[in-house]
Design an enzyme around this catalytic site. Structure first.
Site: not given
Length: 359
Positions: A179, A282, A312
């Site tokens: 991320s 996502d 995500h």
């Protein structure tokens, strides 16, 4: 030239196994914006998510004799930061290993070394690779670009101290993250490419789990046709468009700065090969697919895995999903691919799906 890719029903339809579990959960309240909301979000991240992730990986930990762990503090501009080094137990005194530098996720504001600690121990032993887990300083207490500068300093430290890590970067020198940490890894790869220091210590791979790669306010016209997932997945679980906006606001950096939006670097030539994981639900999905295409157009070997219908970080919350087991398996395969990818075959730009097919 505009760059586009097809969006399939497989990407946009929610994964039925995930939906069955997620739909049975009570709705989660979203913290308000501002300092109070940020403090509450950080408390939840550190007190709930991190212990959950550790609990999920704990049963899979290898025997403690198979690896060594030591914490260390390294100097950075304005202070010191903590790193955690994880190394396989050598079979003989002179054995050395490839090296992975890792940056945790958490929107540049949350997270600690503990976030990925157990997972990295598993990977260390399974792949016989030394790993440096970096605890860069967090925004907004440490304003941009402090976290990035810390990450780059840690990379340099590791290159110069590889012998302490039982590492030989000639066997592989990978920078990676999850991320926001994957955003840092992407940017660090560009910075290292252009820094004469790394002429002696060249990176050999990028390991990127669903990275944010461009600020939503910085889309160039030529990229807009390819960047539809921010709207398509605006209300996705775990991370939606509003949350992404709040995170970027807290980072408080120029949207068009390539050190925030690495898709905007003038060139992606001569970067190390990249393995990228993207989630179909996502808002960041299209950024990840686009980066793979830009790398390919620049002659950089790339491999992309897309997990259709999943949001995500899904595997952090629901580790028993079929796709969660797959993403961890692919993660290790991705490292293996990077260790053998220098000058290797280019990827199919359609990417691979979590079921092994192309889409």
């Amino acid at each position: 030239m505009a760059i586009t890719h097809p969006v399939t029903n497989e990407d946009t339809n929610i994964d039925p196994e995930f939906e069955a579990i997620f739909s049975s959960l009570p709705p989660a309240d979203t913290p308000d914006e501002g300092d109070v909301g940020l403090a509450l979000s950080k408390e939840r991240f550190n007190a709930v998510l991190i212990p959950l992730v550790m609990e999920n990986y704990w049963p899979l930990l290898p025997d403690h004799t198979a690896y060594r762990v030591w914490n260390h503090k390294i100097p950075v501009e304005g202070g010191k930061i903590k790193i955690r080094c994880v190394m396989p137990t050598p079979a003989h005194a002179d054995e050395t290993f490839p090296l992975l530098i890792w940056y945790h996720g958490g929107g540049w504001m949350f997270g600690t070394l503990e976030m990925d600690d157990y997972h990295l121990r598993i990977v260390c032993v399974a792949l016989r690779i030394s790993i440096v887990n970096v605890e860069y300083r967090l925004a907004p207490e440490h304003p941009f670009p402090t976290g990035l500068d810390d990450s780059f300093s840690a990379l340099k430290w590791a290159a110069e101290n590889q012998s302490q890590l039982c590492a030989d970067i000639n066997k592989g020198f990978i920078v990676g993250g999850q991320s926001a940490g994957a955003n840092l890894a992407t940017i660090v790869a560009h910075l290292a490419r252009d820094d004469p220091f790394f002429d002696e210590y060249p990176l050999t791979g990028q390991l990127l789990q669903y990275p944010p790669l461009i600020h939503p306010d910085a889309y160039p016209e030529t990229f807009k046709p390819a960047l539809q997932s921010m709207d398509r997945n605006a209300d996705a679980p775990f991370l939606g468009r509003v949350q992404i906006k709040n995170i970027y606001n807290a980072l408080n950096a120029s949207p068009t700065d390539p050190r925030v939006s690495p898709l905007l670097f003038p060139s992606h030539h001569k970067l190390p090969p990249a393995y990228i994981q993207a989630c179909g639900l996502d808002p960041l999905c299209d950024e990840d697919i686009l980066y793979a295409k830009l790398l390919e157009a620049s002659g950089v070997p790339s491999k992309l895995d897309v997990y259709p219908g999943l949001p995500h970080g899904f595997h952090l919350f629901f580790p028993k999903l079929t796709a969660s087991e797959k993403i961890d398996h692919d993660f290790q395969d991705g490292i293996k691919w990077l260790l053998n990818a220098r000058g290797g075959p280019r990827m199919d730009l359609k990417g691979s799906r979590s079921d092994g097919s192309s889409g």
